[in-house]
Write a protein that holds these residues in place. Sequence first.
Motif, short mmCIF file in Angstrom:
data_model
loop_
_atom_site.label_atom_id
_atom_site.label_comp_id
_atom_site.label_asym_id
_atom_site.label_seq_id
_atom_site.Cartn_x
_atom_site.Cartn_y
_atom_site.Cartn_z
N ARG A 170 0.05 6.09 -5.35
CA ARG A 170 0.23 4.75 -4.81
C ARG A 170 0.69 4.79 -3.35
O ARG A 170 0.80 3.76 -2.70
N HIS A 171 0.99 5.99 -2.88
CA HIS A 171 1.47 6.13 -1.50
C HIS A 171 0.36 6.65 -0.60
O HIS A 171 -0.41 7.52 -0.99
N ASP A 216 -2.36 -3.66 -7.57
CA ASP A 216 -1.86 -4.14 -6.28
C ASP A 216 -2.51 -5.47 -5.91
O ASP A 216 -1.85 -6.39 -5.44
N GLU A 267 1.97 -2.07 1.32
CA GLU A 267 1.47 -1.55 0.04
C GLU A 267 0.01 -1.13 0.13
O GLU A 267 -0.45 -0.30 -0.64
#
Lengths: 95, 318
Positions: free
Chosen positions: A81-82, B78, B161
Motif C-alpha cells: 500500500r506504500h 482506496d 494515499e
Amino acid sequence: MQDNALELFEVFIRSKRGLDHKHVGSLHSEDHEQALEYARDVYTRRSEGVSIWVVRSADICASQEDDAEDFFDPNDDKPYRHATYYTLPDAVNNM
Amino acid sequence: MSSEQQTSLQEKQFMHKIKAEEKIEPKDWMPEKYRKNLIRQISQHAHSEVIGMQPEGNFLTRAPSLRRKAILLSKIQDEAGHGLYLYSAAETLGISRDEMIEALQSGRAKYASIFNYPALTWADMGAIGWLVDGAAIVNQVSLQRTSYGPYARGMIRICKEESFHQRQGYDIMLTLVNGSPEQKAMAQDSLNRFYWPALMMFGPHDSESAHSAKSMEWKIKRETNDDLRQKFIDQTASQIEFLGLEHPDKELKWNEERGHYDSGEIDWDEFHNVIAGNGHCNRQRLEHHIKAHEEGAWVREALVAYNAKKQAKQTEAA
C-alpha cells in the motif's frame, strides 16, 4: 458529599482557515454554549484559533489502546500500500 | 441595511478571503453559485472514484498472481475510501448522500468519462494505474490548493494515499515490456487505447470549458485544463520512452522555445460522444451501480432496524 462537578467537554481548535480542527484539551461546563465561551477564554487567549468545536466527552467513542494490536493488525502486513514498495528505475522515479 | 446590500457586503468579504488565499469553511457565507459549482465538482469527483472501481474489479479474479491480486484489491479499496472522503466533503455543503447517488443514477450527475472505456486485458490494469491515476494525480495535486477547506483537505489525504496507485501501474507495464513479445504487444495495445482518453480527462480546451472561468476566479480550480494536460503530456513522454513503447501521438515533438512538448489534437467528437452517454460502457457502468445499490438495500434496512431495536431496548431499560 454532593457531586457538583459539571460535565466534561473536549475542545478542538482550528488555528487557521484551511486547517483541521485539532484537539487541544478539555474543560467542565454546564452546556455547549457555555463550553464554547469557556474554551475561548481558556484556550484562545493569544489568538490560537479562528474556530472552536466543543464535544461532550461522554459522546466520544474511542478505540482501546489495549486492543490496538488486534484492532489495527490487519493493516500492518500490506507493505504494497506504500509507494516505496515499488522500486522504479531512476529515470522515471519521480512518479 | 437592505438584504441586497447585505448580500453584496457578504460577497465582498467572500471575495476578499478568496483573494487573500484564505480557505472557505462550511459555515461561512458563500455565493449560491459557488456552493452549486462545488457540489457539482466534488460529487462528480466522488462518483468517479466509485464508478472507477468497476473496470478494475473486473480483473480481481484474473490477476496473474496472488501478489498482484492483493495489490489490486488494495487499490480498489482506496478508491472506495476516496469516494467516501469526497461524498463527505460535498455533504458539508448541504446536500445529502442520497441526493447525490440519485443524481448519478438518473444521469444528471457525471463521472469521469474514462471509466466508460472497457478494460480488456491485464495490461489495462497497468495502463489505468499509470495513465488514468497519473492524470488524476496531476489534477488532484493542483486541487490541494482549492479554496474550499474540506475539499482541499480531502485532496491532501487522497494524494498521499494515491501515490502507490500510479507506481503499481507502471510496475505492471515494466514487467510486461520485459516479458515475451506477446506481453510487450499487450502493453503497447493498452497504451494505445488509454493514452488519448487519459488526455481527455482534463476536460475541454480552456476556450471551450463552460465552468472554467468562474471556477478559476473562485479558486475552486487552480490551474486550467490545458495547463494541467500539458503537465501530464510532458511527464508521460519520458515514461513511455523508458518502457520502449511507441508513443501513440505521432505528432508529439519537443518544443525548445516553450519548454514543453507540442502534441496532436484530441478527437473531441469522441470526447463529446462518450460524455453524451455513447461510450462503450456507459450503460453497463450505471446499470451495475444501480444493481449493486438495490441489492445492498437489505443491508441498509437491517442497519436501521437494528438501530431502532437497540434504542427501544434502551428506552425500556431506562
